[in-house]
Scaffold this active site. Structure first.
Site, short mmCIF file in Angstrom:
data_model
loop_
_atom_site.label_atom_id
_atom_site.label_comp_id
_atom_site.label_asym_id
_atom_site.label_seq_id
_atom_site.Cartn_x
_atom_site.Cartn_y
_atom_site.Cartn_z
N ASP A 79 0.84 -1.20 0.00
CA ASP A 79 0.00 0.00 0.00
C ASP A 79 0.87 1.25 0.00
OD1 ASP A 79 -2.02 -1.76 0.15
OD2 ASP A 79 -2.77 -1.14 2.13
N ALA A 80 1.96 1.18 0.75
CA ALA A 80 2.83 2.35 0.88
C ALA A 80 3.44 2.72 -0.47
CB ALA A 80 3.94 2.08 1.90
N SER A 90 -35.63 -5.31 -17.03
CA SER A 90 -35.49 -6.23 -15.92
C SER A 90 -35.55 -7.65 -16.48
CB SER A 90 -36.54 -5.94 -14.84
OG SER A 90 -37.73 -6.57 -15.15
N GLU A 95 -24.77 -17.43 -15.08
CA GLU A 95 -23.89 -16.60 -14.26
C GLU A 95 -24.58 -16.22 -12.96
OE1 GLU A 95 -23.56 -12.65 -16.32
OE2 GLU A 95 -23.88 -13.84 -18.14
N LYS A 98 -26.47 -14.06 -10.26
CA LYS A 98 -27.31 -12.87 -10.26
C LYS A 98 -26.81 -12.01 -9.10
CE LYS A 98 -31.99 -11.21 -10.70
NZ LYS A 98 -31.89 -10.08 -9.77
N ASP A 152 -26.47 -9.05 -6.56
CA ASP A 152 -27.54 -8.31 -5.91
C ASP A 152 -27.08 -6.89 -5.63
OD1 ASP A 152 -30.01 -7.96 -4.94
OD2 ASP A 152 -29.70 -9.02 -3.06
N ARG A 210 -29.88 2.57 -14.00
CA ARG A 210 -30.94 2.05 -14.84
C ARG A 210 -32.13 3.02 -14.90
NH1 ARG A 210 -33.53 -3.90 -14.15
NH2 ARG A 210 -35.06 -3.10 -12.70
N GLU A 246 -23.15 -4.71 -12.77
CA GLU A 246 -23.76 -4.47 -11.46
C GLU A 246 -22.74 -3.89 -10.49
OE1 GLU A 246 -26.91 -5.47 -11.68
OE2 GLU A 246 -27.68 -5.82 -9.66
N TYR A 252 -21.38 -7.49 -17.19
CA TYR A 252 -22.01 -8.64 -17.84
C TYR A 252 -22.64 -8.38 -19.22
CZ TYR A 252 -25.82 -6.81 -14.85
OH TYR A 252 -26.72 -6.01 -14.19
N LYS A 280 -28.73 -16.93 -19.83
CA LYS A 280 -28.85 -16.17 -21.08
C LYS A 280 -28.55 -17.06 -22.28
CE LYS A 280 -27.08 -12.11 -18.67
NZ LYS A 280 -25.88 -11.34 -18.35
N LYS A 303 -34.36 -17.60 -9.30
CA LYS A 303 -34.14 -17.03 -7.97
C LYS A 303 -34.28 -18.08 -6.89
CE LYS A 303 -34.99 -12.17 -8.53
NZ LYS A 303 -35.87 -11.05 -8.20
N CYS A 351 -24.82 -0.30 32.25
CA CYS A 351 -24.16 -1.20 31.30
C CYS A 351 -24.20 -2.63 31.83
CB CYS A 351 -22.72 -0.74 31.08
SG CYS A 351 -21.74 -1.92 30.14
N CYS A 375 -20.29 -3.57 32.70
CA CYS A 375 -19.48 -2.93 33.73
C CYS A 375 -20.29 -2.14 34.75
CB CYS A 375 -18.42 -2.03 33.10
SG CYS A 375 -19.13 -0.52 32.40
N CYS A 415 -22.41 2.85 26.50
CA CYS A 415 -21.61 2.86 27.71
C CYS A 415 -20.37 3.67 27.38
CB CYS A 415 -21.22 1.43 28.10
SG CYS A 415 -19.94 1.39 29.35
N CYS A 439 -14.49 -0.11 29.87
CA CYS A 439 -15.49 -1.18 29.91
C CYS A 439 -14.93 -2.42 29.23
CB CYS A 439 -16.78 -0.73 29.21
SG CYS A 439 -18.02 -2.04 29.13
#
Ligand code: AMP
Ligand code: ZN
Length: 673
Positions: free
Chosen positions: A36-37, A85, A116, A118, A120, A139, A181, A233, A297, A321, A413, A416, A431, A436
C-alpha cells in the site's frame, strides 16, 4: 509555470500506467503486487506533478477517481437501448418451460446458455468514447437513468480508460458501452453498518440498499469511502451486441480488464443449467458477496435478437431465484449486548429453528427504533429470514404473545455497571466507560492506532494476549507494562519486547490532539480532536468545559459537545486520565505564538463563500492574530465576515447589530491590504 516538456509528459504517462496496473492487480485480480505504501507513493508523486503542471491532467488520470465536488442533483440520460429487468423462475419446472419456449421460438432442437451469478446490487451502464470512460448512468426507469459519472469513477475495479490495441484485436470500436452491477461485498457492508452503529447513523438493511445509496450520493467522496465493486455482464457497441456469443463478450470484458461476471459457465443444455444452479445454491454463502440467484442467457447473439423482448424483459434470458429462507419462531427473550464501541444493541433470542440448513437462535434488532417499528416483545411469534447473508433478521411480528411487555433500555451497562448515556436525537445508547471490558480490545487497538497514539507493534495478536492474561485492562496499564511481562508473550523475543516498550514510552510525548482522539470519545474524530486541543490547550480544560463553552468552538455542535461532557462526567474516565497523567503523558498543547495580537480577544463568525480564502485559511489568519473563530452569531460576536451566498447567520448579525465585514474589509482589518 513552465510548459510541460515531452520528457515530463512521458514520465507522467509512465506513472499513470504503473498505477493503472496496480489498481487492476489489486481491485480486479485481488492479487496486489506492491505494498500500500508503494502505491501511495506513486499516487502522491503523480498528484504532485499534476498539481505543478495542471495542463497535463487528462480526464482519465487515476488521480481523478476521488475529489469531485458535491453536486446539486443528477442529470438524466437516455439509454442507447433500454435497460430491462428479467423474468423470474423459482423452480426447475419454470426453467424448463423457459427452455421449451426458447427452443420453439428459435426453431432449434438444442440451445446453449450461459449461466452466471445474479449479483444483488444496482445495474449501471458505462459509456466509453474513444476508449475513455465518459459517463456512468443508473438504470432509472429503464429508458432514462441518472448520470452518476463522478461516483462510478471512484470504483477502482472500473477502468477509466481501455487498452486501444486490445479493442482493435477484439475487433471492437473505440466507442463501447459496458453494463454490469455495482455491489458492496459482505465485509464492506458489515464494516459500514458497524461504523454507522458506532456513530448512531442509519443502518442499511442489506448490501444492495447500501450500494444503491452509495452510488446515488451527491458527494462522490462518500461513494469513494464505501468500497464498491463492479461486475460487468454486457458489452454493447452502437446499442447492439457486437460479438457472436455472450461468452465471448464476457471473455472480451476480462481482456479489457474488467471484473467480468465471475464464475460464469457455458451450459449446453438446460440440465447443465440446473446443475449450475444446484452447485451455487450450496456454495453461495462462501462467496464474498451476496448473490440472489442465477441469470441464464441464450449464448448466441443472433438468436438473442431473433427472440427479442417483451415490454419488460428479454425473451432470451431468465433469472432463477433462490427461495427466500424464512421460518416462524417465538422470541424467548430480548437482551442487550455491549458492542465493541460501547453501543448497546438489542438482540432477540429465539426458540431455535432451522432455516436453510442452519439453526437460528438469535438475531440483532439493531436499535430501539427498529423495536418500535416491528412492535416486538418477548413472547411474540415472528417471521425470521436468512437472506443471502448468514445473519438472520426479523421481518415482522406474526402474532403477539399474551403479555406485551414494552422493551426497556437498561439504565446500567450490563457488562461494567456504568450508567448508560443517550445522545440527544440519536438512536444509539452507549456505555461511555473507556475501560469497559466489552470494548477493551477495540478501544486499545484504537488507542494504539496510527492516527491516535501511533504505537507501532501493538497489534491485534499482542493486544489479545495482553487482555487474555489480564495484564492490560485499560490504556493506563500499557504504560505500566514490564519487560518480563511482554517478553513472556507468545512469539515475542526480548528484543522486540524492548522495542514495544520503547514505542509505548515514546508515545507519551505525542501532541495533545492525538491523545484526545485516542481516548475514543463518541463522535470525536481526528479533526474534532485537533480543534479541541487547539481551542482549549489542555486536557484539563477540555474535561472541565461546559456545554456552551464546547459549542462555541467552530464546527462543534450540541451532539458532539454532549458526548464530550458525558465522557468526562464519568468518574472511571477521570481516574483513567489521572493515571495517564501520572504516567507522564503530555496533556498540554504547545501554543504557536500569534503573529500579532491585533485581534486579541475578538471573535469572528464566517458565512458564505469567500473569494480569496478558504474557510480554513481565513480561520487560521484570525487565530494567528490572536482572535478566535466561533460557529454561531450571538450578541458577544465581534465580527461577522460575509462572502457570497451567505446563510441565516448574515440575517442574525443584522438583527443583533453585530458589525458585518466583506472580504476586502476583513483583509484590511488583519493588515493584508
Ligand atoms: P430484477 O431486478 O429482479 O428484475 O432483475 C433484473 C436485474 O438483475 C437486472 O436489471 C440487473 O441489475 C441484475 N443482474 C444481476 N446480475 C446479473 C447478470 N449476471 N446479468 C444480467 N443482469 C443481472
Ligand atoms: Zn460498560
Amino acid at each position: 509555470m513552465m510548459a510541460a516538456s515531452a520528457t515530463l509528459i512521458k514520465e507522467v504517462e509512465k506513472l499513470r500506467e504503473q498505477i493503472r496496473k496496480h489498481e487492476y492487480q489489486y481491485y480486479v485480480l485481488d492479487a496486489p503486487s506492491v505494498s500500500d505504501a508503494e502505491f501511495d507513493r506513486l499516487m502522491n508523486k503523480l498528484k504532485a506533478l499534476e498539481a505543478e503542471h495542471p495542463e497535463i491532467v487528462t480526464a482519465d488520470s487515476p488521480t481523478l477517481r476521488v475529489g469531485g465536488a458535491p453536486r446539486e442533483g443528477f442529470q438524466t440520460y437516455r439509454h442507447t437501448r433500454p435497460m430491462m429487468s428479467l423474468d423470474n423462475a423459482y423452480t426447475f419446472e419454470e426453467l424448463r418451460d423457459f427452455d421449451r419456449r426458447v427452443r420453439e421460438l428459435a426453431g432449434r432442437e438444442r440451445v446453449a446458455y450461459v449461466a452466471e451469478h445474479k449479483f444483488d446490487g444496482l445495474s449501471i451502464a458505462l459509456i466509453y468514447e474513444n476508449a475513455v470512460l465518459v459517463r456512468g448512468v443508473t438504470r432509472g426507469d429503464g429508458q432514462t437513468g441518472e448520470d452518476v459519472t463522478p461516483n462510478v469513477k471512484t470504483i477502482r475495479s472500473i477502468p477509466l480508460r481501455l487498452d486501444r490495441d486490445m479493442l482493435k484485436k477484439l475487433s471492437l470500436p473505440l466507442d463501447i458501452e459496458v453494463r454490469g452491477e455495482v455491489i458492496m461485498n459482505r465485509a464492506a457492508f458489515a464494516s459500514l453498518n458497524h461504523q454507522q452503529e458506532a456513530f448512531g447513523g442509519k443502518l442499511f438493511a442489506n448490501p444492495r440498499n447500501a450500494a444503491a445509496g452509495a452510488v446515488r450520493m451527491l458527494d462522490p467522496s462518500i461513494t469513494a469511502s464505501r468500497k464498491l465493486e463492479f461486475f460487468a455482464y454486457y458489452l454493447l457497441a452502437n446499442g447492439r451486441v457486437p460479438l457472436k456469443l455472450h461468452s465471448q463478450s464476457l471473455e472480451a470484458l476480462t481482456k479489457l480488464r474488467f471484473k467480468a461476471s465471475a464464475d460464469f459457465e457455458i451450459c449446453e443444455t438446460i440440465e447443465d443449467v440446473e446443475k449450475y444452479c444446484t452447485k451455487w445454491e450450496a456454495k453461495r454463502e462462501k462467496l464474498p458477496y451476496e448473490v440472489d440467484g442465477v441469470v441464464v442467457k441464450v449464448n448466441e447473439a443472433s438468436m438473442q435478437s431473433e427472440l427479442g423482448y417483451t415490454s419488460k424483459a428479454p425473451r432470451w434470458a431468465i433469472a432463477y431465484k433462490w427461495a427466500a429462507r424464512q421460518a416462524t419462531t417465538v422470541v424467548s427473550k430480548i437482551e442487550f449486548n455491549v458492542g465493541r464501541t460501547g453501543t448497546l444493541t438489542p438482540v432477540a433470542l429465539f426458540e431455535p429453528v432451522p432455516i436453510g440448513g442452519v439453526t437460528v437462535s438469535r438475531s440483532t434488532l439493531h436499535n430501539m427504533d427498529e423495536i418500535e417499528r416491528l412492535n416486538i416483545h418477548e413472547g411474540d411469534t415472528v417471521l425470521v429470514e436468512r437472506a443471502g447473508d448468514v445473519i438472520p433478521h426479523v421481518l415482522k411480528v406474526v402474532k403477539h404473545g399474551k403479555e406485551e411487555k414494552p422493551v426497556r433500555v437498561p439504565e446500567k451497562c450490563p457488562v461494567c455497571g456504568t450508567r448508560i448515556h443517550r445522545v440527544e436525537g440519536e438512536v444509539a445508547y452507549r456505555c461511555v466507560n473507556a475501560a469497559c471490558p466489552a470494548k477493551r480490545k477495540e478501544s486499545l487497538l484504537h488507542f494504539a492506532g496510527r492516527h491516535a497514539m501511533n504505537i507501532d507493534g501493538l497489534g491485534e495478536k499482542i493486544v489479545d494476549q495482553l487482555i487474555e492474561k489480564g495484564i492490560v485492562k485499560d490504556f493506563a496499564s500499557l504504560y505500566e507494562l514490564k519487560l518480563e511481562e511482554v517478553a513472556a508473550l507468545e512469539r515475542m523475543a526480548e528484543k522486540s519486547a524492548q522495542n514495544l516498550l520503547d514505542e509505548i514510552a515514546a508515545s507519551k510525548k505525542n501532541e495533545l490532539s492525538r491523545l484526545v482522539y485516542a481516548l475514543g470519545i463518541g463522535f470525536i474524530g481526528e479533526r474534532t480532536a485537533q480543534l479541541l486541543a487547539e481551542h482549549f490547550g489542555s486536557l484539563e480544560k477540555i474535561a472541565n468545559a461546559k456545554l456552551d463553552e464546547l459549542t462555541e468552538v467552530n464546527e462543534i455542535g450540541p451532539k458532539v459537545a454532549t458526548s464530550i461532557v458525558d465522557f468526562f462526567s464519568e468518574k472511571a474516565n477521570r481516574k483513567l486520565i489521572d493515571r495517564l497523567r501520572d504516567a507522564g503523558l503530555r496533556m498540554e498543547e504547545k501554543r504557536v505564538a500569534p503573529k500579532s495580537s491585533r485581534l486579541a480577544g475578538k471573535s469572528f463568525v464566517f458565512t458564505g463563500t469567500l473569494e480569496r480564502h478558504s474557510r480554513e485559511e481565513a480561520g487560521a489568519l484570525v487565530v494567528s492574530h490572536g482572535g478566535k473563530v466561533v460557529s454561531s452569531v450571538s450578541k458577544k460576536t465581534d465580527y461577522v465576515v460575509v462572502g457570497a451566498d451567505p446563510g441565516s447567520k448574515h440575517e442574525k448579525a443584522k438583527s443583533l447589530g453585530v458589525p458585518i465585514l466583506d472580504e476586502a474589509t476583513f483583509e484590511k482589518l488583519i493588515g493584508r491590504k
